[in-house]
Design a protein around this motif. Structure first.
Motif, PDB file in Angstrom:
ATOM      1  N   THR A   1       1.293 -33.125  -0.127  1.00 13.80           N
ATOM      2  CA  THR A   1       1.207 -32.241   1.102  1.00 13.80           C
ATOM      3  C   THR A   1       1.780 -31.012   0.871  1.00 13.80           C
ATOM      4  O   THR A   1       2.716 -30.705  -0.169  1.00 13.80           O
ATOM      5  N   GLY A   2       1.419 -29.868   1.647  1.00 13.96           N
ATOM      6  CA  GLY A   2       2.071 -28.549   1.437  1.00 13.96           C
ATOM      7  C   GLY A   2       3.005 -28.045   2.806  1.00 13.96           C
ATOM      8  O   GLY A   2       2.617 -28.597   3.765  1.00 13.96           O
ATOM      9  N   ALA A   3       4.340 -27.626   2.336  1.00 15.08           N
ATOM     10  CA  ALA A   3       5.100 -27.265   3.499  1.00 15.08           C
ATOM     11  C   ALA A   3       4.447 -26.233   4.368  1.00 15.08           C
ATOM     12  O   ALA A   3       5.060 -26.138   5.715  1.00 15.08           O
ATOM     13  N   HIS A   4       3.441 -25.346   3.795  1.00 16.24           N
ATOM     14  CA  HIS A   4       3.086 -24.542   4.790  1.00 16.24           C
ATOM     15  C   HIS A   4       1.639 -24.741   5.486  1.00 16.24           C
ATOM     16  O   HIS A   4       1.192 -23.981   6.147  1.00 16.24           O
ATOM     17  N   ASP A   5       1.497 -26.179   5.416  1.00 17.58           N
ATOM     18  CA  ASP A   5       0.048 -26.487   6.032  1.00 17.58           C
ATOM     19  C   ASP A   5       0.534 -26.892   7.358  1.00 17.58           C
ATOM     20  O   ASP A   5       1.594 -27.008   7.859  1.00 17.58           O
ATOM     21  N   LEU A   6      -0.613 -27.319   8.156  1.00 18.47           N
ATOM     22  CA  LEU A   6      -0.454 -27.914   9.698  1.00 18.47           C
ATOM     23  C   LEU A   6       0.397 -29.211   9.606  1.00 18.47           C
ATOM     24  O   LEU A   6       0.132 -29.967   8.380  1.00 18.47           O
ATOM     25  N   PRO A   7       0.803 -29.570  10.674  1.00 16.49           N
ATOM     26  CA  PRO A   7       1.656 -30.717  10.619  1.00 16.49           C
ATOM     27  C   PRO A   7       0.870 -32.221  10.554  1.00 16.49           C
ATOM     28  O   PRO A   7       1.307 -33.112   9.965  1.00 16.49           O
ATOM     29  N   ASP A   8      -0.405 -31.908  10.852  1.00 16.40           N
ATOM     30  CA  ASP A   8      -1.465 -32.980  10.684  1.00 16.40           C
ATOM     31  C   ASP A   8      -1.080 -33.729   9.519  1.00 16.40           C
ATOM     32  O   ASP A   8      -1.488 -35.086   9.349  1.00 16.40           O
ATOM     33  N   PHE A   9      -1.381 -33.010   8.618  1.00 18.38           N
ATOM     34  CA  PHE A   9      -1.640 -33.536   7.055  1.00 18.38           C
ATOM     35  C   PHE A   9      -0.455 -33.997   6.428  1.00 18.38           C
ATOM     36  O   PHE A   9      -0.498 -34.991   5.862  1.00 18.38           O
ATOM     37  N   ARG A  10       0.883 -33.889   6.874  1.00 25.31           N
ATOM     38  CA  ARG A  10       1.986 -34.279   6.439  1.00 25.31           C
ATOM     39  C   ARG A  10       2.177 -35.869   7.207  1.00 25.31           C
ATOM     40  O   ARG A  10       2.437 -36.629   6.640  1.00 25.31           O
ATOM     41  N   GLU A  11       1.675 -35.792   8.551  1.00 22.16           N
ATOM     42  CA  GLU A  11       1.633 -36.991   9.298  1.00 22.16           C
ATOM     43  C   GLU A  11       0.883 -38.050   8.735  1.00 22.16           C
ATOM     44  O   GLU A  11       1.185 -39.191   8.584  1.00 22.16           O
ATOM     45  N   ILE A  12      -0.251 -37.627   8.383  1.00 21.27           N
ATOM     46  CA  ILE A  12      -1.387 -38.450   7.718  1.00 21.27           C
ATOM     47  C   ILE A  12      -0.641 -39.002   6.210  1.00 21.27           C
ATOM     48  O   ILE A  12      -0.855 -40.200   6.029  1.00 21.27           O
ATOM     49  N   ALA A  13      -0.179 -38.115   5.614  1.00 22.63           N
ATOM     50  CA  ALA A  13       0.358 -38.734   4.176  1.00 22.63           C
ATOM     51  C   ALA A  13       1.483 -39.660   4.509  1.00 22.63           C
ATOM     52  O   ALA A  13       1.650 -40.629   3.895  1.00 22.63           O
ATOM     53  N   LEU A  14       2.529 -39.293   5.354  1.00 26.75           N
ATOM     54  CA  LEU A  14       3.435 -40.221   5.818  1.00 26.75           C
ATOM     55  C   LEU A  14       2.779 -41.653   6.296  1.00 26.75           C
ATOM     56  O   LEU A  14       3.448 -42.758   6.050  1.00 26.75           O
ATOM     57  N   HIS A  15       1.900 -41.381   7.176  1.00 25.47           N
ATOM     58  CA  HIS A  15       1.211 -43.015   7.618  1.00 25.47           C
ATOM     59  C   HIS A  15       0.656 -43.388   6.419  1.00 25.47           C
ATOM     60  O   HIS A  15       0.899 -44.715   6.242  1.00 25.47           O
ATOM     61  N   LEU A  16      -0.126 -42.802   5.458  1.00 22.60           N
ATOM     62  CA  LEU A  16      -0.774 -43.543   4.450  1.00 22.60           C
ATOM     63  C   LEU A  16       0.319 -44.171   3.385  1.00 22.60           C
ATOM     64  O   LEU A  16       0.235 -45.219   2.747  1.00 22.60           O
ATOM     65  N   ALA A  17       1.286 -43.518   3.152  1.00 27.28           N
ATOM     66  CA  ALA A  17       2.581 -44.008   2.362  1.00 27.28           C
ATOM     67  C   ALA A  17       3.045 -45.046   3.066  1.00 27.28           C
ATOM     68  O   ALA A  17       3.606 -46.013   2.159  1.00 27.28           O
ATOM     69  N   GLY A  18       2.876 -45.343   4.271  1.00 29.12           N
ATOM     70  CA  GLY A  18       3.503 -46.588   4.901  1.00 29.12           C
ATOM     71  C   GLY A  18       2.653 -47.921   4.831  1.00 29.12           C
ATOM     72  O   GLY A  18       3.185 -48.884   4.927  1.00 29.12           O
ATOM     73  N   VAL A  19       1.425 -47.620   4.576  1.00 31.03           N
ATOM     74  CA  VAL A  19       0.338 -48.671   4.740  1.00 31.03           C
ATOM     75  C   VAL A  19      -0.463 -49.066   3.372  1.00 31.03           C
ATOM     76  O   VAL A  19      -0.578 -50.105   3.005  1.00 31.03           O
ATOM     77  N   LEU A  20      -0.361 -47.970   2.251  1.00 34.27           N
ATOM     78  CA  LEU A  20      -0.764 -48.477   1.130  1.00 34.27           C
ATOM     79  C   LEU A  20       0.293 -48.838   0.174  1.00 34.27           C
ATOM     80  O   LEU A  20       1.337 -48.113  -0.022  1.00 34.27           O
ATOM     81  N   PRO A  21      -0.041 -49.923  -0.485  1.00 28.40           N
ATOM     82  CA  PRO A  21       1.109 -50.546  -1.184  1.00 28.40           C
ATOM     83  C   PRO A  21       1.468 -49.851  -2.315  1.00 28.40           C
ATOM     84  O   PRO A  21       2.752 -50.123  -2.699  1.00 28.40           O
ATOM     85  N   ARG A  22       1.046 -48.942  -2.976  1.00 31.33           N
ATOM     86  CA  ARG A  22       1.314 -48.246  -4.264  1.00 31.33           C
ATOM     87  C   ARG A  22       1.116 -46.881  -4.047  1.00 31.33           C
ATOM     88  O   ARG A  22       0.539 -46.163  -4.983  1.00 31.33           O
ATOM     89  N   ALA A  23       1.567 -46.385  -2.899  1.00 30.16           N
ATOM     90  CA  ALA A  23       1.430 -44.853  -2.540  1.00 30.16           C
ATOM     91  C   ALA A  23       2.873 -44.067  -2.778  1.00 30.16           C
ATOM     92  O   ALA A  23       3.960 -44.621  -2.587  1.00 30.16           O
ATOM     93  N   ARG A  24       2.718 -42.868  -3.304  1.00 33.18           N
ATOM     94  CA  ARG A  24       3.734 -41.978  -3.596  1.00 33.18           C
ATOM     95  C   ARG A  24       3.387 -40.634  -2.964  1.00 33.18           C
ATOM     96  O   ARG A  24       2.386 -40.190  -3.169  1.00 33.18           O
TER      97      ARG A  24
END
Length: 249
Positions: A198-221
């Protein structure tokens, strides 16, 4: 209908799925780098972008991607998806998890994720500009929102060219009876190692999505790039090339 595509290099396959602000030209900086690292690099234009027209009737883009790979003799591959291309990558990986060896998602979208007020305001403004016939204004709106401060003039012009072409193709097909087949991905089926950028200058949606995926995908970074907007592979190509080479290795 066939998706327009090209193939470069030899070795383990990598499929690049572009952002819906762009077309497959957004991956120009990555193709040579990944091919030089020993990969067979496939990139395609999504429906209504680049050289792929808007089809008539029901059309399953994920299934058509699978058919394209079958025709190329590719049974296993890594997927790299940006934004809307990441959304398609997740759908493909959930449908055919045994086929995907790795998943790199750059500022990925996710079907069903509720839009932030900022994203909803952008969508409303873009729609108003297009309804008023101000396609150039809608293009500028996209360029200004989706590129971060690292993007130079040449990058901004490339994104402007790609987005304008996509609008022209899609607006010309407004009367086409196109019915996309879309499914919500069953994330529990995805077991491949996953890199979420994700990018710090992006809309908040995409960081939220990444954090959600990091919590549910077992081998995510998850990696946040402090310098990046929504299209980091165009904003600092070599930095993203290094990330992808290291991850895919």
């Amino acid at each position: 209908m066939t998706l327009d595509f090209d193939v470069t290099g030899d070795g383990p396959a990598v499929l690049l799925l572009h952002s819906t602000v762009c077309d497959r030209r957004m991956w120009d900086p990555q193709v040579a780098a990944l091919a030089a690292a020993g990969h067979r690099v496939v990139r395609l234009d999504l429906v209504g972008h680049g050289g792929t027209p808007v089809p008539t009737g029901r059309f399953d883009e994920a299934a058509t991607v699978a058919e394209l790979l079958d025709g190329l003799g590719i049974n296993e591959l890594a997927l790299v998806g940006a934004s809307g291309g990441g959304r398609l990558a997740l759908e493909f990986a959930a449908r055919q998890p045994d086929r995907v060896t790795a998943l790199a998602l750059l500022c990925t979208a996710l079907r069903g994720h509720p839009g932030s007020p900022e994203l909803e305001a952008f969508d409303e403004r873009e729609e108003a500009l297009l309804e008023a016939g101000d396609v150039a204004g809608a293009v500028d709106l996209n360029v200004d929102l989706w590129l971060g401060p690292e993007a130079d003039d040449a990058t901004r012009e490339l994104v402007r060219t790609m987005q304008r072409h996509a609008f022209d193709v899609q607006l010309a097909a407004e009367d086409v009876a196109y019915e996309p087949v879309r499914t919500d991905p069953d994330l529990s089926r995805i077991a491949a190692p996953t890199l979420l950028v994700t990018g710090a200058h992006d809309l908040p949606d995409f960081r939220e999505i990444a954090l959600h995926l990091a919590g549910v995908l077992p081998r995510a970074r998850h990696v946040e790039l402090e310098w990046a907007g929504h299209l980091p592979s165009l904003e600092r190509p070599e930095a993203v090339n290094e990330l992808l080479r290291d991850f895919l290795a």
